[in-house]
Design an enzyme around this catalytic site. Sequence first.
Site, PDB file in Angstrom:
ATOM      1  N   SER A 128     -29.449  -8.734  37.316  1.00  0.00           N
ATOM      2  CA  SER A 128     -29.545  -7.662  36.606  1.00  0.00           C
ATOM      3  C   SER A 128     -30.584  -6.874  37.216  1.00  0.00           C
ATOM      4  CB  SER A 128     -30.645  -8.206  35.357  1.00  0.00           C
ATOM      5  OG  SER A 128     -29.897  -9.367  34.666  1.00  0.00           O
ATOM      6  N   GLU A 165     -20.493  -3.101  36.422  1.00  0.00           N
ATOM      7  CA  GLU A 165     -21.128  -2.251  37.393  1.00  0.00           C
ATOM      8  C   GLU A 165     -20.858  -3.082  38.906  1.00  0.00           C
ATOM      9  OE1 GLU A 165     -25.230  -2.463  36.105  1.00  0.00           O
ATOM     10  OE2 GLU A 165     -24.937  -0.219  35.320  1.00  0.00           O
ATOM     11  N   HIS A 205     -21.978  -6.731  38.298  1.00  0.00           N
ATOM     12  CA  HIS A 205     -22.837  -6.811  37.033  1.00  0.00           C
ATOM     13  C   HIS A 205     -22.033  -6.601  35.928  1.00  0.00           C
ATOM     14  CE1 HIS A 205     -26.452  -5.400  34.620  1.00  0.00           C
ATOM     15  NE2 HIS A 205     -26.499  -6.745  34.498  1.00  0.00           N
ATOM     16  N   ASN A 252     -29.163  -1.087  32.956  1.00  0.00           N
ATOM     17  CA  ASN A 252     -30.596  -1.491  32.928  1.00  0.00           C
ATOM     18  C   ASN A 252     -31.611  -0.449  33.254  1.00  0.00           C
ATOM     19  OD1 ASN A 252     -29.506  -3.841  32.113  1.00  0.00           O
ATOM     20  ND2 ASN A 252     -29.724  -5.179  33.899  1.00  0.00           N
TER      21      ASN A 252
HETATM   22  C1  3HC Z   1     -29.756  -7.326  30.846  1.00  0.00           C
HETATM   23  C2  3HC Z   1     -28.411  -7.375  31.522  1.00  0.00           C
HETATM   24  O1  3HC Z   1     -28.584  -7.374  33.128  1.00  0.00           O
HETATM   25  C3  3HC Z   1     -27.676  -6.517  31.234  1.00  0.00           C
HETATM   26  C4  3HC Z   1     -27.021  -6.783  29.731  1.00  0.00           C
HETATM   27  O2  3HC Z   1     -26.036  -7.539  29.571  1.00  0.00           O
HETATM   28  S1  3HC Z   1     -27.516  -5.739  28.471  1.00  0.00           S
HETATM   29  C5  3HC Z   1     -26.842  -6.322  27.096  1.00  0.00           C
HETATM   30  C6  3HC Z   1     -25.609  -5.540  26.887  1.00  0.00           C
HETATM   31  N1  3HC Z   1     -24.872  -6.064  25.572  1.00  0.00           N
HETATM   32  C7  3HC Z   1     -25.014  -5.164  24.427  1.00  0.00           C
HETATM   33  O3  3HC Z   1     -25.717  -4.290  24.263  1.00  0.00           O
HETATM   34  C8  3HC Z   1     -24.320  -5.910  22.936  1.00  0.00           C
HETATM   35  C9  3HC Z   1     -24.591  -5.100  21.817  1.00  0.00           C
HETATM   36  N2  3HC Z   1     -24.094  -6.001  20.778  1.00  0.00           N
HETATM   37  C10 3HC Z   1     -22.751  -5.692  20.674  1.00  0.00           C
HETATM   38  O4  3HC Z   1     -22.067  -5.173  21.277  1.00  0.00           O
HETATM   39  C11 3HC Z   1     -22.324  -6.581  19.365  1.00  0.00           C
HETATM   40  O5  3HC Z   1     -23.422  -6.804  18.431  1.00  0.00           O
HETATM   41  C12 3HC Z   1     -21.712  -7.812  19.781  1.00  0.00           C
HETATM   42  C13 3HC Z   1     -20.315  -7.584  20.339  1.00  0.00           C
HETATM   43  C14 3HC Z   1     -22.567  -8.753  20.555  1.00  0.00           C
HETATM   44  C15 3HC Z   1     -21.229  -8.766  18.355  1.00  0.00           C
HETATM   45  O6  3HC Z   1     -20.616  -7.661  17.704  1.00  0.00           O
HETATM   46  P1  3HC Z   1     -20.858  -7.803  16.045  1.00  0.00           P
HETATM   47  O7  3HC Z   1     -19.879  -6.861  15.354  1.00  0.00           O
HETATM   48  O8  3HC Z   1     -22.315  -7.467  15.920  1.00  0.00           O
HETATM   49  O9  3HC Z   1     -20.719  -9.212  15.688  1.00  0.00           O
HETATM   50  P2  3HC Z   1     -19.363 -10.229  15.567  1.00  0.00           P
HETATM   51  O10 3HC Z   1     -18.510  -9.706  14.270  1.00  0.00           O
HETATM   52  O11 3HC Z   1     -19.835 -11.560  15.667  1.00  0.00           O
HETATM   53  O12 3HC Z   1     -18.478  -9.628  16.821  1.00  0.00           O
HETATM   54  C16 3HC Z   1     -17.443  -8.663  16.900  1.00  0.00           C
HETATM   55  C17 3HC Z   1     -16.309  -9.119  17.468  1.00  0.00           C
HETATM   56  O13 3HC Z   1     -16.542  -9.817  18.579  1.00  0.00           O
HETATM   57  C18 3HC Z   1     -16.092 -11.122  18.621  1.00  0.00           C
HETATM   58  N3  3HC Z   1     -16.860 -11.707  19.508  1.00  0.00           N
HETATM   59  C19 3HC Z   1     -18.289 -11.419  19.376  1.00  0.00           C
HETATM   60  N4  3HC Z   1     -18.802 -12.197  20.448  1.00  0.00           N
HETATM   61  C20 3HC Z   1     -18.037 -12.855  21.090  1.00  0.00           C
HETATM   62  C21 3HC Z   1     -17.827 -13.967  22.171  1.00  0.00           C
HETATM   63  N5  3HC Z   1     -18.820 -14.250  22.666  1.00  0.00           N
HETATM   64  N6  3HC Z   1     -16.449 -14.503  22.192  1.00  0.00           N
HETATM   65  C22 3HC Z   1     -15.494 -14.076  21.671  1.00  0.00           C
HETATM   66  N7  3HC Z   1     -15.272 -13.273  20.825  1.00  0.00           N
HETATM   67  C23 3HC Z   1     -16.674 -12.625  20.279  1.00  0.00           C
HETATM   68  C24 3HC Z   1     -16.000 -11.415  17.223  1.00  0.00           C
HETATM   69  O14 3HC Z   1     -15.012 -12.301  16.992  1.00  0.00           O
HETATM   70  C25 3HC Z   1     -15.664 -10.039  16.540  1.00  0.00           C
HETATM   71  O15 3HC Z   1     -14.116  -9.980  16.725  1.00  0.00           O
HETATM   72  P3  3HC Z   1     -13.562  -9.265  15.342  1.00  0.00           P
HETATM   73  O16 3HC Z   1     -14.315  -7.886  15.504  1.00  0.00           O
HETATM   74  O17 3HC Z   1     -11.908  -8.981  15.997  1.00  0.00           O
HETATM   75  O18 3HC Z   1     -13.417 -10.102  14.111  1.00  0.00           O
HETATM   76  N1  NAD Z   2     -28.603 -12.718  29.867  1.00  0.00           N
HETATM   77  C1  NAD Z   2     -28.167 -11.418  30.089  1.00  0.00           C
HETATM   78  O1  NAD Z   2     -27.810 -10.580  29.258  1.00  0.00           O
HETATM   79  C2  NAD Z   2     -27.697 -11.140  31.488  1.00  0.00           C
HETATM   80  C3  NAD Z   2     -26.579 -10.111  31.591  1.00  0.00           C
HETATM   81  C4  NAD Z   2     -26.360  -9.541  32.974  1.00  0.00           C
HETATM   82  C5  NAD Z   2     -26.785 -10.230  33.994  1.00  0.00           C
HETATM   83  N2  NAD Z   2     -27.543 -11.050  33.940  1.00  0.00           N
HETATM   84  C6  NAD Z   2     -28.380 -11.879  35.195  1.00  0.00           C
HETATM   85  O2  NAD Z   2     -27.228 -12.982  35.307  1.00  0.00           O
HETATM   86  C7  NAD Z   2     -27.865 -14.012  35.910  1.00  0.00           C
HETATM   87  C8  NAD Z   2     -28.073 -15.353  34.961  1.00  0.00           C
HETATM   88  O3  NAD Z   2     -28.403 -15.168  33.699  1.00  0.00           O
HETATM   89  P1  NAD Z   2     -28.159 -15.756  32.350  1.00  0.00           P
HETATM   90  O4  NAD Z   2     -28.661 -15.235  31.311  1.00  0.00           O
HETATM   91  O5  NAD Z   2     -26.807 -16.198  32.536  1.00  0.00           O
HETATM   92  O6  NAD Z   2     -29.060 -17.251  32.736  1.00  0.00           O
HETATM   93  P2  NAD Z   2     -29.198 -18.684  32.138  1.00  0.00           P
HETATM   94  O7  NAD Z   2     -30.338 -19.227  32.321  1.00  0.00           O
HETATM   95  O8  NAD Z   2     -28.424 -18.547  30.743  1.00  0.00           O
HETATM   96  O9  NAD Z   2     -28.014 -19.360  33.274  1.00  0.00           O
HETATM   97  C9  NAD Z   2     -28.398 -19.561  34.558  1.00  0.00           C
HETATM   98  C10 NAD Z   2     -27.797 -20.943  34.847  1.00  0.00           C
HETATM   99  O10 NAD Z   2     -27.828 -21.016  36.281  1.00  0.00           O
HETATM  100  C11 NAD Z   2     -27.943 -22.211  36.672  1.00  0.00           C
HETATM  101  N3  NAD Z   2     -28.519 -22.561  38.003  1.00  0.00           N
HETATM  102  C12 NAD Z   2     -29.847 -22.351  38.593  1.00  0.00           C
HETATM  103  N4  NAD Z   2     -29.952 -22.265  39.822  1.00  0.00           N
HETATM  104  C13 NAD Z   2     -28.653 -22.595  40.134  1.00  0.00           C
HETATM  105  C14 NAD Z   2     -28.239 -23.159  41.434  1.00  0.00           C
HETATM  106  N5  NAD Z   2     -28.850 -23.006  42.319  1.00  0.00           N
HETATM  107  N6  NAD Z   2     -26.963 -23.527  41.664  1.00  0.00           N
HETATM  108  C15 NAD Z   2     -25.980 -23.323  40.393  1.00  0.00           C
HETATM  109  N7  NAD Z   2     -26.717 -23.201  39.249  1.00  0.00           N
HETATM  110  C16 NAD Z   2     -27.858 -22.755  39.215  1.00  0.00           C
HETATM  111  C17 NAD Z   2     -28.892 -22.919  35.520  1.00  0.00           C
HETATM  112  O11 NAD Z   2     -28.672 -24.368  35.533  1.00  0.00           O
HETATM  113  C18 NAD Z   2     -28.307 -22.143  34.277  1.00  0.00           C
HETATM  114  O12 NAD Z   2     -27.369 -22.963  33.581  1.00  0.00           O
HETATM  115  C19 NAD Z   2     -29.434 -13.478  36.224  1.00  0.00           C
HETATM  116  O13 NAD Z   2     -29.397 -13.112  37.367  1.00  0.00           O
HETATM  117  C20 NAD Z   2     -29.519 -12.414  35.080  1.00  0.00           C
HETATM  118  O14 NAD Z   2     -30.336 -11.471  35.522  1.00  0.00           O
HETATM  119  C21 NAD Z   2     -28.128 -11.626  32.694  1.00  0.00           C
END
Ligand code: 3HC
Ligand code: NAD
Length: 328
Positions: free
Chosen positions: A158, A191, A179, A229
Amino acid sequence: MLARASTAALAQAVRRPLLAHSAAMLATAAGDVQPIKNVTVFGSGLMGAGIVQVSAQAGCQVTMVDVTPDALAKGEKIILSSLKRTAKKKYAEDAAGAQSFVDQIMANIHQSTEGAQAATKADLVVEAIVENLTVKQKLFAALDEAAPKHTIFASNTSSLKIADIAEATQRRDRFAGLHFFNPVPQMKLVEVIRTRDTSDVVFNSLLQFCRDLKKAPVSCKDTPGFIVNRLLVPYLMEAVRIVERGEASIADVDTAMKLGAGYPMGPFELADFVGLDTVKFIIDGWYTNGDGLKGKELVAPSKLLNDLVAAGKLGRKSGEGFYNYAQK
Ligand SMILES: C[C@H](O)CC(=O)SCCNC(=O)CCNC(=O)[C@H](O)C(C)(C)COP(=O)(O)OP(=O)(O)OC[C@H]1O[C@@H](n2cnc3c(N)ncnc32)[C@H](O)[C@@H]1OP(=O)(O)O
Ligand SMILES: NC(=O)c1ccc[n+]([C@@H]2O[C@H](COP(=O)([O-])OP(=O)(O)OC[C@H]3O[C@@H](n4cnc5c(N)ncnc54)[C@H](O)[C@@H]3O)[C@@H](O)[C@H]2O)c1
């Protein structure tokens, strides 16, 4: 006259790298690709499980690797629950069809706790393990010996610099960032981040791999937080500071951003969704040594966030963060 000349020079200075970057994107769009059919994913957690699922759904043979059978079982559970949700929608009236859909995809997924062995047939290794530079470098250094020369290495980090992870290997030309976003089956974006050393063929192959997964790839330089991010994490942290300053409640800030900005989740819901430990790791890393972010107020530590993480309240994954999910 001077003002006009400096404006023109500034415009030129901004345009030059952007043109070079988009030219690189165009050049690679037409370049060679190496097929990616066999994928090994390290980490079967929140993100690794999703990456395994979407790769298997695209027809790849996928090996999911984690450190214990229990961690693998957790990953399999995440995948099955997600596939069943999708199958229920796709085959609403056809239970047998839904089951066969799930079985066919699960047949593409293999599990292992033997990382080096699991990398020996991989066209692509994706790492989604704990967000810790030393642990990631150690993993890739070990895999560099075991994986075939052609294997591409990618990190789902991330916040870390891809080049810092890649320097642990002898294949910096075959190393990039890939990513994905949480939840991986739902979020279309990936990404694709190249370093100065990533070759065109590797960059191009990863762009094509994202398209094979029916994802939409974007790219940017190897900078802190890439695109999403870099914009999202400061926003999440400013929401925390609004609450710390006593200016609004957690619930009202979330409601405001959902109803006022049209976001699907408010910042506190989203932070709990991503994991408070991940958010804390990101800002701590950037505050201490992030290019252009070191010591900046934007990413300064937060007492509220630090106290929650210290208490093991990591968000959805631990049952409680800013909100309590055990009661929901
Ligand atoms: C920090 C990291 O490095 C980077 C990141 O990841 S930052 C985070 C980025 N992600 C976001 O910003 C997520 C924002 N949230 C969302 O987009 C939505 O809330 C969400 C998609 C997670 C859930 O959607 P929402 O409408 O609120 O709930 P929900 O009705 O449960 O899900 C919508 C649809 O997706 C499906 N769905 C949700 N999660 C699912 C999953 N894990 N697997 C399969 N289907 C899923 C549901 O079945 C539903 O399908 P439908 O509309 O056809 O019935
Ligand atoms: N959480 C998010 O929304 C998100 C979104 C995008 C990217 N990321 C990035 O993805 C990576 C994982 O995040 P997460 O949220 O899935 O974490 P998580 O804690 O859910 O999963 C991490 C997994 O890695 C395993 N692990 C640790 N060391 C290991 C090794 N040496 N070999 C094999 N497996 C090992 C752990 O047992 C665990 O199951 C991080 O770098 C995070 O920054 C996270």
